[in-house]
Design a protein around this motif. Structure first.
Motif, PDB file in Angstrom:
ATOM      1  N   TYR A  91       7.685   8.688  -8.791  1.00  0.00           N
ATOM      2  CA  TYR A  91       7.941   7.399  -9.419  1.00  0.00           C
ATOM      3  C   TYR A  91       9.287   6.801  -9.020  1.00  0.00           C
ATOM      4  CZ  TYR A  91       3.963   8.963 -12.155  1.00  0.00           C
ATOM      5  OH  TYR A  91       2.734   9.420 -12.519  1.00  0.00           O
ATOM      6  N   PHE A 115       3.503   5.723  -5.703  1.00  0.00           N
ATOM      7  CA  PHE A 115       3.355   5.731  -7.165  1.00  0.00           C
ATOM      8  C   PHE A 115       2.244   6.689  -7.583  1.00  0.00           C
ATOM      9  CE2 PHE A 115       1.176   4.205 -10.950  1.00  0.00           C
ATOM     10  CZ  PHE A 115       2.214   4.095 -11.868  1.00  0.00           C
ATOM     11  N   HIS A 116       1.082   6.571  -6.937  1.00  0.00           N
ATOM     12  CA  HIS A 116      -0.067   7.385  -7.335  1.00  0.00           C
ATOM     13  C   HIS A 116       0.130   8.867  -7.020  1.00  0.00           C
ATOM     14  CE1 HIS A 116      -2.489   4.195  -8.879  1.00  0.00           C
ATOM     15  NE2 HIS A 116      -2.494   3.523  -7.744  1.00  0.00           N
ATOM     16  N   SER A 117       1.076   9.166  -6.133  1.00  0.00           N
ATOM     17  CA  SER A 117       1.366  10.573  -5.846  1.00  0.00           C
ATOM     18  C   SER A 117       2.323  11.170  -6.875  1.00  0.00           C
ATOM     19  CB  SER A 117       1.954  10.718  -4.438  1.00  0.00           C
ATOM     20  OG  SER A 117       3.283  10.221  -4.394  1.00  0.00           O
ATOM     21  N   GLY A 118       2.785  10.339  -7.818  1.00  0.00           N
ATOM     22  CA  GLY A 118       3.665  10.830  -8.874  1.00  0.00           C
ATOM     23  C   GLY A 118       5.143  10.793  -8.528  1.00  0.00           C
ATOM     24  N   GLU A 130       2.397   1.637  -3.499  1.00  0.00           N
ATOM     25  CA  GLU A 130       1.378   2.039  -4.471  1.00  0.00           C
ATOM     26  C   GLU A 130       0.954   3.485  -4.253  1.00  0.00           C
ATOM     27  OE1 GLU A 130      -2.436  -0.186  -6.327  1.00  0.00           O
ATOM     28  OE2 GLU A 130      -2.594   0.262  -4.181  1.00  0.00           O
ATOM     29  N   SER A 131       0.817   3.902  -3.001  1.00  0.00           N
ATOM     30  CA  SER A 131       0.449   5.281  -2.687  1.00  0.00           C
ATOM     31  C   SER A 131       1.513   6.253  -3.196  1.00  0.00           C
ATOM     32  CB  SER A 131       0.264   5.438  -1.177  1.00  0.00           C
ATOM     33  OG  SER A 131       0.027   6.781  -0.851  1.00  0.00           O
ATOM     34  N   GLU A 173       0.828  -1.211   0.000  1.00  0.00           N
ATOM     35  CA  GLU A 173       0.000   0.000   0.000  1.00  0.00           C
ATOM     36  C   GLU A 173       0.863   1.263   0.000  1.00  0.00           C
ATOM     37  OE1 GLU A 173      -2.309  -3.398   0.922  1.00  0.00           O
ATOM     38  OE2 GLU A 173      -0.482  -2.666   1.936  1.00  0.00           O
ATOM     39  N   SER A 209       6.889   1.929 -12.532  1.00  0.00           N
ATOM     40  CA  SER A 209       7.513   3.015 -11.764  1.00  0.00           C
ATOM     41  C   SER A 209       8.834   3.438 -12.399  1.00  0.00           C
ATOM     42  CB  SER A 209       7.738   2.568 -10.315  1.00  0.00           C
ATOM     43  OG  SER A 209       6.520   2.227  -9.686  1.00  0.00           O
TER      44      SER A 209
END
Length: 202
Positions: free
Chosen positions: A21, A16-19, A13-14, A10, A48
């Motif tokens: 990378y 990653f989703h925040s940009g 992934e969090s 988690e 990523s």
């Protein structure tokens, strides 16, 4: 020494989703150390790395995902993208064709097939792949754009107008699509026509 906190999926992934990378790639790398048999984690590591501009590590991560699961379609398609960017077109073609063998009606797969065919100099096959992609998804603006670009580069600007006009119609805020449509209009000599009778408005 202070023990290193274990990484959760988690958290990676969090990130990653925040940009972030590059940071996400580091976290997914650590996560693979405790979950070495999970192809999805290597897929996320590959994505990523790719988004962080690290093509070789991305390619290696996708390779590992596919060693674990040769039918992992997302890894096949996105490794194809990375290989295209690395100018390893024949290897990209093999990955994309494997993905399409698993899902022949994937418009994304057919769009990528168009890209790799054109990179290999197979213009007619590329055009056919883009038309097949659009037959499956008539809102695939990147297939429209890429098809239009082929026609422009093949000195067929009139043929470029329908797909590029449709791409701009769907996503009018895209400077890329607007610029390519403008190029097609200019090269087809239709700017003058447009100015005189508004044939291309509405």
């Amino acid at each position: 020494p202070t023990p290193v906190e274990p990484v959760t999926y988690e958290a990676a992934e969090s990130t990653f989703h925040s940009g972030r990378y590059g940071d996400a790639a580091q976290l997914f790398t650590r996560y693979t150390e405790s979950h070495p048999e999970n192809p999805w984690v290597y897929y996320m590591l590959g994505i990523s790395d790719w988004k962080a501009g690290q093509l070789q590590p991305a390619s290696e991560a996708f390779d590992r995902a596919l060693e674990l699961d040769s039918t992992h379609q997302k890894s096949l398609l996105n490794s194809g993208r990375v290989l295209l960017e690395m100018n390893r077109s024949k290897e990209a073609l093999a990955r994309i064709e494997s993905a399409l063998a698993l899902e022949p009606t994937s418009s994304e797969g057919l769009r990528l097939l168009g890209r790799v065919r054109y990179q290999l100099g197979q213009t007619e096959e590329a055009i056919d792949a883009y038309h097949r992609a659009l037959a499956l998804d008539d809102h695939d603006v990147w297939a429209m754009n890429n098809l239009g670009l082929i026609y422009i580069e093949q000195d067929q600007p009139v043929e470029a107008l329908p797909p590029l006009s449709r791409a701009v119609e769907i996503r009018g805020n895209s400077p890329v699509f607007q610029n390519n449509l403008g190029t097609a209009l200019e090269r087809s000599g239709l700017f003058v026509e447009c100015d005189t009778n508004d044939a291309l408005t509405g």
